[in-house]
Design a protein around this motif. Sequence first.
Motif, PDB file in Angstrom:
ATOM      1  N   LYS A   1       0.821  -1.210   0.000  1.00 58.46           N
ATOM      2  CA  LYS A   1       0.000   0.000   0.000  1.00 58.46           C
ATOM      3  C   LYS A   1       0.857   1.262   0.000  1.00 58.46           C
ATOM      4  O   LYS A   1       1.959   1.276   0.541  1.00 58.46           O
ATOM      5  CB  LYS A   1      -0.920   0.006   1.218  1.00 58.46           C
ATOM      6  N   SER A   2       0.322   2.306  -0.582  1.00 57.92           N
ATOM      7  CA  SER A   2       0.971   3.613  -0.506  1.00 57.92           C
ATOM      8  C   SER A   2       0.883   4.138   0.929  1.00 57.92           C
ATOM      9  O   SER A   2      -0.023   3.776   1.688  1.00 57.92           O
ATOM     10  CB  SER A   2       0.305   4.604  -1.461  1.00 57.92           C
ATOM     11  N   VAL A   3       1.810   4.990   1.292  1.00 55.63           N
ATOM     12  CA  VAL A   3       1.842   5.542   2.647  1.00 55.63           C
ATOM     13  C   VAL A   3       0.678   6.508   2.837  1.00 55.63           C
ATOM     14  O   VAL A   3       0.457   7.409   2.023  1.00 55.63           O
ATOM     15  CB  VAL A   3       3.179   6.271   2.900  1.00 55.63           C
ATOM     16  N   GLY A   4      -0.067   6.290   3.896  1.00 55.58           N
ATOM     17  CA  GLY A   4      -1.189   7.175   4.203  1.00 55.58           C
ATOM     18  C   GLY A   4      -0.989   7.838   5.542  1.00 55.58           C
ATOM     19  O   GLY A   4       0.085   8.347   5.843  1.00 55.58           O
ATOM     20  N   GLU A   5      -2.029   7.818   6.366  1.00 52.37           N
ATOM     21  CA  GLU A   5      -1.915   8.375   7.708  1.00 52.37           C
ATOM     22  C   GLU A   5      -1.041   7.475   8.578  1.00 52.37           C
ATOM     23  O   GLU A   5      -1.054   6.244   8.425  1.00 52.37           O
ATOM     24  CB  GLU A   5      -3.298   8.527   8.344  1.00 52.37           C
ATOM     25  N   ILE A   6      -0.292   8.089   9.471  1.00 51.23           N
ATOM     26  CA  ILE A   6       0.598   7.333  10.345  1.00 51.23           C
ATOM     27  C   ILE A   6      -0.141   6.961  11.621  1.00 51.23           C
ATOM     28  O   ILE A   6      -0.312   7.772  12.530  1.00 51.23           O
ATOM     29  CB  ILE A   6       1.870   8.150  10.689  1.00 51.23           C
ATOM     30  N   ARG A   7      -0.581   5.699  11.688  1.00 55.30           N
ATOM     31  CA  ARG A   7      -1.262   5.206  12.885  1.00 55.30           C
ATOM     32  C   ARG A   7      -0.801   3.770  13.139  1.00 55.30           C
ATOM     33  O   ARG A   7      -1.018   2.893  12.298  1.00 55.30           O
ATOM     34  CB  ARG A   7      -2.781   5.255  12.719  1.00 55.30           C
ATOM     35  N   LEU A   8      -0.202   3.566  14.274  1.00 49.63           N
ATOM     36  CA  LEU A   8       0.282   2.231  14.628  1.00 49.63           C
ATOM     37  C   LEU A   8      -0.865   1.228  14.667  1.00 49.63           C
ATOM     38  O   LEU A   8      -0.701   0.064  14.273  1.00 49.63           O
ATOM     39  CB  LEU A   8       1.005   2.277  15.982  1.00 49.63           C
ATOM     40  N   ALA A   9      -2.036   1.682  15.125  1.00 51.07           N
ATOM     41  CA  ALA A   9      -3.195   0.792  15.229  1.00 51.07           C
ATOM     42  C   ALA A   9      -3.637   0.248  13.874  1.00 51.07           C
ATOM     43  O   ALA A   9      -4.279  -0.801  13.794  1.00 51.07           O
ATOM     44  CB  ALA A   9      -4.350   1.530  15.894  1.00 51.07           C
ATOM     45  N   ASP A  10      -3.298   0.970  12.792  1.00 48.52           N
ATOM     46  CA  ASP A  10      -3.671   0.528  11.452  1.00 48.52           C
ATOM     47  C   ASP A  10      -2.723  -0.539  10.899  1.00 48.52           C
ATOM     48  O   ASP A  10      -2.948  -1.062   9.805  1.00 48.52           O
ATOM     49  CB  ASP A  10      -3.691   1.720  10.489  1.00 48.52           C
ATOM     50  N   LYS A  11      -1.642  -0.825  11.648  1.00 50.47           N
ATOM     51  CA  LYS A  11      -0.663  -1.808  11.192  1.00 50.47           C
ATOM     52  C   LYS A  11      -0.477  -2.871  12.274  1.00 50.47           C
ATOM     53  O   LYS A  11       0.547  -2.910  12.967  1.00 50.47           O
ATOM     54  CB  LYS A  11       0.663  -1.122  10.859  1.00 50.47           C
ATOM     55  N   PRO A  12      -1.478  -3.734  12.465  1.00 49.78           N
ATOM     56  CA  PRO A  12      -1.373  -4.767  13.492  1.00 49.78           C
ATOM     57  C   PRO A  12      -0.233  -5.742  13.200  1.00 49.78           C
ATOM     58  O   PRO A  12       0.121  -5.972  12.045  1.00 49.78           O
ATOM     59  CB  PRO A  12      -2.738  -5.465  13.437  1.00 49.78           C
ATOM     60  N   SER A  13       0.312  -6.296  14.243  1.00 47.12           N
ATOM     61  CA  SER A  13       1.440  -7.227  14.099  1.00 47.12           C
ATOM     62  C   SER A  13       1.048  -8.455  13.285  1.00 47.12           C
ATOM     63  O   SER A  13      -0.053  -8.985  13.418  1.00 47.12           O
ATOM     64  CB  SER A  13       1.936  -7.661  15.479  1.00 47.12           C
ATOM     65  N   MET A  14       1.964  -8.881  12.417  1.00 46.43           N
ATOM     66  CA  MET A  14       1.789 -10.118  11.655  1.00 46.43           C
ATOM     67  C   MET A  14       2.538 -11.286  12.295  1.00 46.43           C
ATOM     68  O   MET A  14       2.546 -12.392  11.758  1.00 46.43           O
ATOM     69  CB  MET A  14       2.306  -9.937  10.221  1.00 46.43           C
TER      70      MET A  14
END
Length: 382
Positions: free
Chosen positions: A348-361
């Motif tokens: 994905k292209s970089v959007g808003e910076i939110r850790l919650a939007d990138k859950p651990s894999m």
Amino acid sequence: MEVQKKKILMFHPSLAPYRIDQFNSLNELFDLTVVFLFDNIWNNKMDQAKLLSQCNFRILFLLEGPQRKDKVFFRFGMLRMIKKIQPDIIMGFEYSLTTQFLILWKQLGIIRQKIGTTVDDSMDICNNMPSKVRFLARRWSIRFLDFLVVMSDEVSGFYQENFKLKECQLIVSPILQNPEKLRANGEELETIAQQYLQKYNLKNKKVLLFVGRLAPEKALPSFLSTISSDLLTDPDRIFAIVGEGPELSLLQTIVEEKKLHDNIIFTGRLEGNSLYAWYLCGSGLVLPSISETFGAVVNEALIFGMPVLCSCYAGASSLITSGKGLIFNPSDKHSTIERTMLFLKTIKSVGEIRLADKPSMMENYQSQFNKEWAKLTNSTSK
């Protein structure tokens, strides 16, 4: 009645950040003492005071003895330390001279503890041992060691098939870090990542990230040259290179020759939250190594919800299951181009910076870790 923990004495080259969680977890199962033979990583100096403050296990140092860069010939005081601590289990590292001394002392009856070693080899290194000396050292050492600690089930299978080791003699313990710990300072990470976003104008761009030492085994110049024409076709593709090393000037020359100034970012070497913030503002990580024991940066990327384009030669490729990225052969130009382009389409292209939007894999590994290391509480003798 509380059961007394078995004592492990481990000799290890130096403290690296990606080892801390494992050592701390090991200390919960055993009474762990780690003896470091260097006071820092010789080619990648870390803030050791900060790292040491995170350690829950006992730490000692043996720094006197002949050495050459990262090669330890031996350290004075090893036997004295063993006699002082009186461990139940003693561990060396790889098939080093440190491990050879443990084997010799046990054969002579000077020590009687179980002895083992850590082996960080990937499957590629297992099958294509780069050094004749190491090839012979492996064949010799396995005859006498009680157990090996390896990085993957595949490597465990290799030793069972080729050296007739029993499953109970092989502890599968990949380098896996604690996701909660790395993601703990979310607000600070988001702030730093937002600064990167603005400084490098990353918004709405696909940011491919490399993290590591700029050394020949990482094969970054070859990878960059191979994908350079595809990078140029889209101004919204950025390749951020985090690290330093001997191949920096070569990479800068490639950027000049290929006219990649608008597509390449050199950040220099970073650690801690300054590094982790890049995982928040990047789209995907690439590890193009042609020789890699494991590749701890793959752990970190997955922990921050970042898919990975991983070399088939890296031990960490075993972590790249469905939905977590792609595996490619960096020695094959066609594979490199094809898989990189497919990867760029999926990230994905970089959007808003939110850790919650990138859950651990990264899956929880603690129960498997405990199960594997519990083999040491049983008999591992041959």
